[in-house]
Design a protein around this motif. Sequence first.
Motif, PDB file in Angstrom:
ATOM      1  N   PRO A   1      89.983  18.527  44.749  1.00  0.00           N
ATOM      2  CA  PRO A   1      89.637  19.813  44.141  1.00  0.00           C
ATOM      3  C   PRO A   1      88.151  20.120  44.198  1.00  0.00           C
ATOM      4  CG  PRO A   1      89.806  18.161  42.439  1.00  0.00           C
ATOM      5  CD  PRO A   1      90.184  17.470  43.739  1.00  0.00           C
ATOM      6  N   GLY A   2      87.837  21.342  43.801  1.00  0.00           N
ATOM      7  CA  GLY A   2      86.452  21.738  43.628  1.00  0.00           C
ATOM      8  C   GLY A   2      85.964  21.362  42.239  1.00  0.00           C
TER       9      GLY A   2
ATOM     10  N   GLY B   1      89.494  18.726  51.474  1.00  0.00           N
ATOM     11  CA  GLY B   1      88.546  18.923  50.381  1.00  0.00           C
ATOM     12  C   GLY B   1      88.196  20.387  50.249  1.00  0.00           C
ATOM     13  N   GLU B   2      88.352  20.911  49.037  1.00  0.00           N
ATOM     14  CA  GLU B   2      88.039  22.313  48.769  1.00  0.00           C
ATOM     15  C   GLU B   2      86.726  22.425  48.005  1.00  0.00           C
ATOM     16  OE1 GLU B   2      89.845  26.169  46.361  1.00  0.00           O
ATOM     17  OE2 GLU B   2      90.727  24.198  46.103  1.00  0.00           O
ATOM     18  N   SER B   3      85.865  23.347  48.449  1.00  0.00           N
ATOM     19  CA  SER B   3      84.613  23.623  47.749  1.00  0.00           C
ATOM     20  C   SER B   3      83.808  22.339  47.574  1.00  0.00           C
ATOM     21  CB  SER B   3      84.916  24.296  46.408  1.00  0.00           C
ATOM     22  OG  SER B   3      83.735  24.724  45.777  1.00  0.00           O
TER      23      SER B   3
ATOM     24  N   LEU C   1      88.173  20.832  55.674  1.00  0.00           N
ATOM     25  CA  LEU C   1      87.186  21.334  54.717  1.00  0.00           C
ATOM     26  C   LEU C   1      87.461  22.811  54.464  1.00  0.00           C
ATOM     27  CD1 LEU C   1      83.969  19.669  56.194  1.00  0.00           C
ATOM     28  CD2 LEU C   1      85.709  18.674  54.674  1.00  0.00           C
ATOM     29  N   VAL C   2      87.778  23.151  53.216  1.00  0.00           N
ATOM     30  CA  VAL C   2      88.125  24.522  52.845  1.00  0.00           C
ATOM     31  C   VAL C   2      87.004  25.095  51.976  1.00  0.00           C
ATOM     32  CG1 VAL C   2      89.806  25.997  51.689  1.00  0.00           C
ATOM     33  CG2 VAL C   2      90.575  23.945  52.906  1.00  0.00           C
ATOM     34  N   SER C   3      86.398  26.177  52.448  1.00  0.00           N
ATOM     35  CA  SER C   3      85.280  26.801  51.715  1.00  0.00           C
ATOM     36  C   SER C   3      84.295  25.744  51.229  1.00  0.00           C
ATOM     37  CB  SER C   3      85.802  27.614  50.525  1.00  0.00           C
ATOM     38  OG  SER C   3      86.675  28.621  50.941  1.00  0.00           O
ATOM     39  N   PRO C   4      83.764  24.910  52.126  1.00  0.00           N
ATOM     40  CA  PRO C   4      82.908  23.804  51.687  1.00  0.00           C
ATOM     41  C   PRO C   4      81.664  24.297  50.954  1.00  0.00           C
ATOM     42  CG  PRO C   4      82.772  24.118  54.067  1.00  0.00           C
ATOM     43  CD  PRO C   4      83.899  24.970  53.596  1.00  0.00           C
ATOM     44  N   ALA C   5      81.356  23.633  49.846  1.00  0.00           N
ATOM     45  CA  ALA C   5      80.187  24.004  49.040  1.00  0.00           C
ATOM     46  C   ALA C   5      78.997  23.117  49.374  1.00  0.00           C
ATOM     47  CB  ALA C   5      80.525  23.896  47.564  1.00  0.00           C
TER      48      ALA C   5
END
Length: 269
Positions: A84-85, A143-145, A166-170
Amino acid sequence: ADGAVTFSDAPGGACDVRWDVSFDVTSRADFWKKATDSLVGAAADDLARYAAEPTEPFWFDPLREFGLADEAVATDKPLLLVLPGLDGSSVTAWMQYPSLGEDYELRALVLPANTRCSFDDWVDVVTAEIEREAGRRSVFVLGESMGAGTALEVGRRRPDVAGLVLVSPATGWDRTALGGARRRLIRLPEPLLAFIIALSSYQLLDLDQFRTTVRRVFSGERSTMLEGPREAYAWRVVSELPARLALPAAACRHRMGEWVDASIAAGSA
Protein backbone atom coordinates in the motif's frame (compact mmCIF):
# COMPACT_ATOMS: atom_id res chain seq x y z
CA ALA A 1 -18.29 12.32 37.30
CA ASP A 2 -15.09 12.23 35.29
CA GLY A 3 -12.65 9.34 35.49
CA ALA A 4 -9.12 8.76 34.28
CA VAL A 5 -6.81 5.79 34.58
CA THR A 6 -3.19 5.94 33.42
CA PHE A 7 -0.96 2.93 32.89
CA SER A 8 2.68 3.97 32.68
CA ASP A 9 6.10 2.32 32.56
CA ALA A 10 4.57 -0.72 30.92
CA PRO A 11 6.73 -2.95 28.71
CA GLY A 12 6.99 -1.36 25.30
CA GLY A 13 5.85 2.09 26.46
CA ALA A 14 2.96 3.78 28.23
CA CYS A 15 -0.75 3.28 27.66
CA ASP A 16 -3.24 6.00 28.63
CA VAL A 17 -6.95 5.23 28.89
CA ARG A 18 -9.36 8.11 29.52
CA TRP A 19 -13.13 8.40 29.54
CA ASP A 20 -16.06 10.37 30.99
CA VAL A 21 -18.84 8.75 33.03
CA SER A 22 -21.95 10.08 34.73
CA PHE A 23 -24.39 8.52 37.18
CA ASP A 24 -26.98 9.39 39.87
CA VAL A 25 -26.37 8.48 43.50
CA THR A 26 -28.46 8.61 46.69
CA SER A 27 -25.75 7.94 49.29
CA ARG A 28 -22.00 7.91 49.77
CA ALA A 29 -21.91 4.12 49.65
CA ASP A 30 -23.99 4.14 46.50
CA PHE A 31 -21.59 6.66 45.00
CA TRP A 32 -18.52 4.48 45.54
CA LYS A 33 -20.26 1.36 44.27
CA LYS A 34 -21.40 3.03 41.05
CA ALA A 35 -18.12 4.84 40.60
CA THR A 36 -16.18 1.58 40.96
CA ASP A 37 -18.49 -0.30 38.60
CA SER A 38 -18.32 2.48 35.99
CA LEU A 39 -14.59 3.18 36.15
CA VAL A 40 -13.39 -0.43 36.33
CA GLY A 41 -15.88 -1.50 33.68
CA ALA A 42 -14.86 1.30 31.33
CA ALA A 43 -11.17 0.54 31.88
CA ALA A 44 -11.74 -3.13 31.05
CA ASP A 45 -13.71 -2.26 27.91
CA ASP A 46 -11.11 0.22 26.67
CA LEU A 47 -8.23 -2.15 27.34
CA ALA A 48 -10.03 -4.94 25.52
CA ARG A 49 -10.56 -2.70 22.48
CA TYR A 50 -6.93 -1.56 22.59
CA ALA A 51 -5.67 -5.15 22.76
CA ALA A 52 -7.96 -6.23 19.93
CA GLU A 53 -6.62 -3.64 17.48
CA PRO A 54 -3.94 -5.11 15.22
CA THR A 55 -0.55 -3.47 15.67
CA GLU A 56 1.52 -5.61 13.32
CA PRO A 57 1.36 -5.62 9.52
CA PHE A 58 -0.73 -8.46 8.09
CA TRP A 59 -1.73 -9.91 4.70
CA PHE A 60 -5.19 -10.53 3.28
CA ASP A 61 -6.81 -11.62 0.02
CA PRO A 62 -9.06 -8.70 -1.06
CA LEU A 63 -11.31 -10.92 -3.20
CA ARG A 64 -12.07 -13.29 -0.33
CA GLU A 65 -12.23 -10.41 2.16
CA PHE A 66 -15.03 -8.75 0.22
CA GLY A 67 -16.85 -11.88 -0.86
CA LEU A 68 -15.89 -12.20 -4.53
CA ALA A 69 -13.95 -15.44 -4.08
CA ASP A 70 -14.49 -18.59 -2.05
CA GLU A 71 -12.33 -19.62 0.87
CA ALA A 72 -8.66 -20.32 0.22
CA VAL A 73 -8.00 -23.13 -2.24
CA ALA A 74 -4.73 -24.49 -3.56
CA THR A 75 -3.67 -22.72 -6.73
CA ASP A 76 -0.72 -22.73 -9.07
CA LYS A 77 -1.27 -19.13 -10.13
CA PRO A 78 1.69 -16.79 -9.65
CA LEU A 79 1.46 -14.74 -6.47
CA LEU A 80 1.03 -10.95 -6.57
CA LEU A 81 1.99 -9.18 -3.36
CA VAL A 82 0.34 -5.75 -3.11
CA LEU A 83 2.06 -3.03 -1.06
CA PRO A 84 0.00 0.00 0.00
CA GLY A 85 0.75 3.68 -0.01
CA LEU A 86 0.93 5.94 3.03
CA ASP A 87 -2.65 5.05 4.06
CA GLY A 88 -1.58 1.43 4.61
CA SER A 89 -4.96 -0.01 3.61
CA SER A 90 -4.28 -1.82 0.30
CA VAL A 91 -7.91 -1.22 -0.72
CA THR A 92 -7.39 1.69 -3.14
CA ALA A 93 -6.87 -0.75 -6.03
CA TRP A 94 -10.17 -2.52 -5.33
CA MET A 95 -11.52 -1.84 -8.83
CA GLN A 96 -8.53 -3.60 -10.39
CA TYR A 97 -8.47 -6.59 -8.05
CA PRO A 98 -11.17 -8.68 -9.79
CA SER A 99 -9.31 -8.57 -13.12
CA LEU A 100 -5.92 -9.15 -11.48
CA GLY A 101 -7.39 -12.10 -9.60
CA GLU A 102 -8.09 -13.90 -12.87
CA ASP A 103 -4.36 -14.40 -13.44
CA TYR A 104 -2.79 -14.05 -10.00
CA GLU A 105 -3.38 -15.07 -6.43
CA LEU A 106 -3.63 -11.76 -4.59
CA ARG A 107 -2.11 -11.09 -1.20
CA ALA A 108 -2.36 -7.48 -0.01
CA LEU A 109 -0.46 -5.99 2.91
CA VAL A 110 -2.18 -3.92 5.60
CA LEU A 111 -0.20 -1.54 7.78
CA PRO A 112 -2.59 -0.77 10.69
CA ALA A 113 -2.82 2.84 11.82
CA ASN A 114 -1.34 2.00 15.22
CA THR A 115 1.70 0.14 13.89
CA ARG A 116 4.98 2.00 14.35
CA CYS A 117 7.24 -0.11 12.18
CA SER A 118 10.20 1.36 10.35
CA PHE A 119 10.74 1.29 6.59
CA ASP A 120 13.18 -1.61 7.03
CA ASP A 121 10.57 -3.47 9.09
CA TRP A 122 8.12 -2.99 6.22
CA VAL A 123 10.65 -4.38 3.73
CA ASP A 124 11.39 -7.32 6.05
CA VAL A 125 7.69 -8.26 6.19
CA VAL A 126 7.60 -8.47 2.40
CA THR A 127 10.88 -10.35 1.99
CA ALA A 128 9.73 -12.89 4.61
CA GLU A 129 6.56 -13.52 2.60
CA ILE A 130 8.63 -14.02 -0.54
CA GLU A 131 10.88 -16.44 1.31
CA ARG A 132 7.85 -18.55 2.26
CA GLU A 133 6.98 -18.91 -1.43
CA ALA A 134 10.56 -19.39 -2.67
CA GLY A 135 10.88 -22.16 -5.23
CA ARG A 136 7.16 -22.94 -5.24
CA ARG A 137 5.89 -20.41 -7.77
CA SER A 138 6.63 -17.02 -9.29
CA VAL A 139 6.16 -14.00 -7.02
CA PHE A 140 5.49 -10.50 -8.32
CA VAL A 141 5.43 -7.36 -6.14
CA LEU A 142 3.13 -4.42 -6.83
CA GLY A 143 3.85 -1.19 -4.97
CA GLU A 144 1.45 1.74 -5.01
CA SER A 145 2.53 5.31 -4.27
CA MET A 146 4.87 5.14 -1.25
CA GLY A 147 4.80 1.36 -1.55
CA ALA A 148 6.64 1.65 -4.86
CA GLY A 149 9.81 2.60 -3.02
CA THR A 150 9.34 -0.42 -0.78
CA ALA A 151 8.89 -2.64 -3.83
CA LEU A 152 12.13 -1.33 -5.32
CA GLU A 153 14.03 -2.03 -2.11
CA VAL A 154 12.49 -5.51 -1.93
CA GLY A 155 13.61 -6.14 -5.52
CA ARG A 156 17.17 -5.19 -4.62
CA ARG A 157 17.22 -7.52 -1.65
CA ARG A 158 15.39 -10.35 -3.40
CA PRO A 159 16.59 -10.58 -7.02
CA ASP A 160 14.60 -13.81 -7.35
CA VAL A 161 11.35 -11.80 -7.51
CA ALA A 162 9.73 -12.43 -10.90
CA GLY A 163 8.86 -8.78 -11.46
CA LEU A 164 7.98 -5.43 -9.95
CA VAL A 165 4.93 -3.29 -10.75
CA LEU A 166 5.07 0.38 -9.71
CA VAL A 167 1.71 2.18 -9.62
CA SER A 168 1.76 5.98 -9.29
CA PRO A 169 5.19 5.77 -7.61
CA ALA A 170 5.81 8.48 -5.01
CA THR A 171 9.57 8.16 -5.35
CA GLY A 172 9.63 11.78 -6.57
CA TRP A 173 7.18 13.09 -3.98
CA ASP A 174 9.87 15.37 -2.53
CA ARG A 175 9.59 17.48 -5.71
CA THR A 176 5.91 18.29 -5.04
CA ALA A 177 4.72 21.16 -2.85
CA LEU A 178 3.34 18.86 -0.16
CA GLY A 179 6.27 16.46 -0.23
CA GLY A 180 8.79 19.28 -0.15
CA ALA A 181 7.17 20.64 3.00
CA ARG A 182 6.92 17.27 4.77
CA ARG A 183 9.50 18.04 7.48
CA ARG A 184 7.57 21.15 8.48
CA LEU A 185 4.24 19.37 8.26
CA ILE A 186 5.12 16.66 10.76
CA ARG A 187 5.87 19.35 13.37
CA LEU A 188 2.37 20.81 13.13
CA PRO A 189 -0.27 20.23 15.85
CA GLU A 190 -2.34 17.13 15.12
CA PRO A 191 -5.64 18.94 14.31
CA LEU A 192 -3.90 21.14 11.74
CA LEU A 193 -1.98 18.23 10.26
CA ALA A 194 -5.20 16.22 9.97
CA PHE A 195 -6.87 19.14 8.16
CA ILE A 196 -4.01 19.42 5.66
CA ILE A 197 -4.07 15.66 5.06
CA ALA A 198 -7.79 15.89 4.29
CA LEU A 199 -7.26 18.79 1.88
CA SER A 200 -4.43 16.98 0.11
CA SER A 201 -6.73 14.11 -0.82
CA TYR A 202 -7.63 15.97 -4.02
CA GLN A 203 -4.33 14.69 -5.40
CA LEU A 204 -5.91 11.22 -5.49
CA LEU A 205 -8.67 12.37 -7.83
CA ASP A 206 -8.60 10.60 -11.17
CA LEU A 207 -10.18 13.05 -13.61
CA ASP A 208 -10.88 10.39 -16.24
CA GLN A 209 -12.64 8.27 -13.65
CA PHE A 210 -14.64 11.31 -12.52
CA ARG A 211 -15.72 12.08 -16.12
CA THR A 212 -16.72 8.45 -16.62
CA THR A 213 -18.85 8.55 -13.47
CA VAL A 214 -20.62 11.73 -14.59
CA ARG A 215 -21.27 10.27 -18.04
CA ARG A 216 -22.79 7.12 -16.55
CA VAL A 217 -25.02 9.11 -14.22
CA PHE A 218 -26.55 11.03 -17.13
CA SER A 219 -26.56 8.26 -19.75
CA GLY A 220 -27.62 5.33 -17.59
CA GLU A 221 -24.57 3.37 -18.72
CA ARG A 222 -23.74 0.55 -16.31
CA SER A 223 -20.20 -0.19 -15.17
CA THR A 224 -18.86 -3.71 -15.69
CA MET A 225 -17.92 -3.53 -11.99
CA LEU A 226 -21.64 -3.84 -11.22
CA GLU A 227 -22.28 -7.00 -13.24
CA GLY A 228 -23.14 -10.25 -11.48
CA PRO A 229 -21.35 -10.98 -8.19
CA ARG A 230 -19.11 -7.96 -8.66
CA GLU A 231 -21.98 -5.69 -7.67
CA ALA A 232 -22.11 -7.14 -4.14
CA TYR A 233 -18.31 -7.00 -4.01
CA ALA A 234 -18.32 -3.30 -4.98
CA TRP A 235 -20.89 -2.37 -2.35
CA ARG A 236 -19.00 -4.24 0.37
CA VAL A 237 -15.80 -2.40 -0.48
CA VAL A 238 -17.46 1.02 -0.72
CA SER A 239 -19.22 0.57 2.61
CA GLU A 240 -15.88 -0.10 4.33
CA LEU A 241 -13.71 2.44 2.53
CA PRO A 242 -14.08 5.31 5.05
CA ALA A 243 -12.99 3.14 7.98
CA ARG A 244 -10.17 1.44 6.10
CA LEU A 245 -8.75 4.67 4.67
CA ALA A 246 -8.94 6.61 7.95
CA LEU A 247 -5.46 7.58 9.11
CA PRO A 248 -5.01 9.50 12.38
CA ALA A 249 -2.66 12.46 12.27
CA ALA A 250 -0.27 10.71 14.68
CA ALA A 251 0.05 7.76 12.32
CA CYS A 252 0.58 10.06 9.34
CA ARG A 253 3.28 11.94 11.25
CA HIS A 254 5.11 8.70 11.99
CA ARG A 255 4.90 7.49 8.40
CA MET A 256 6.01 10.78 6.89
CA GLY A 257 8.92 10.92 9.30
CA GLU A 258 9.99 7.27 9.07
CA TRP A 259 9.05 6.04 5.59
CA VAL A 260 9.06 8.87 3.08
CA ASP A 261 12.77 9.65 2.86
CA ALA A 262 13.67 5.96 2.70
CA SER A 263 11.11 5.34 -0.03
CA ILE A 264 12.37 8.29 -2.08
CA ALA A 265 15.98 7.12 -1.60
CA ALA A 266 15.02 3.64 -2.84
CA GLY A 267 13.66 5.22 -6.01
CA SER A 268 16.86 7.08 -6.75
CA ALA A 269 19.36 4.39 -5.75
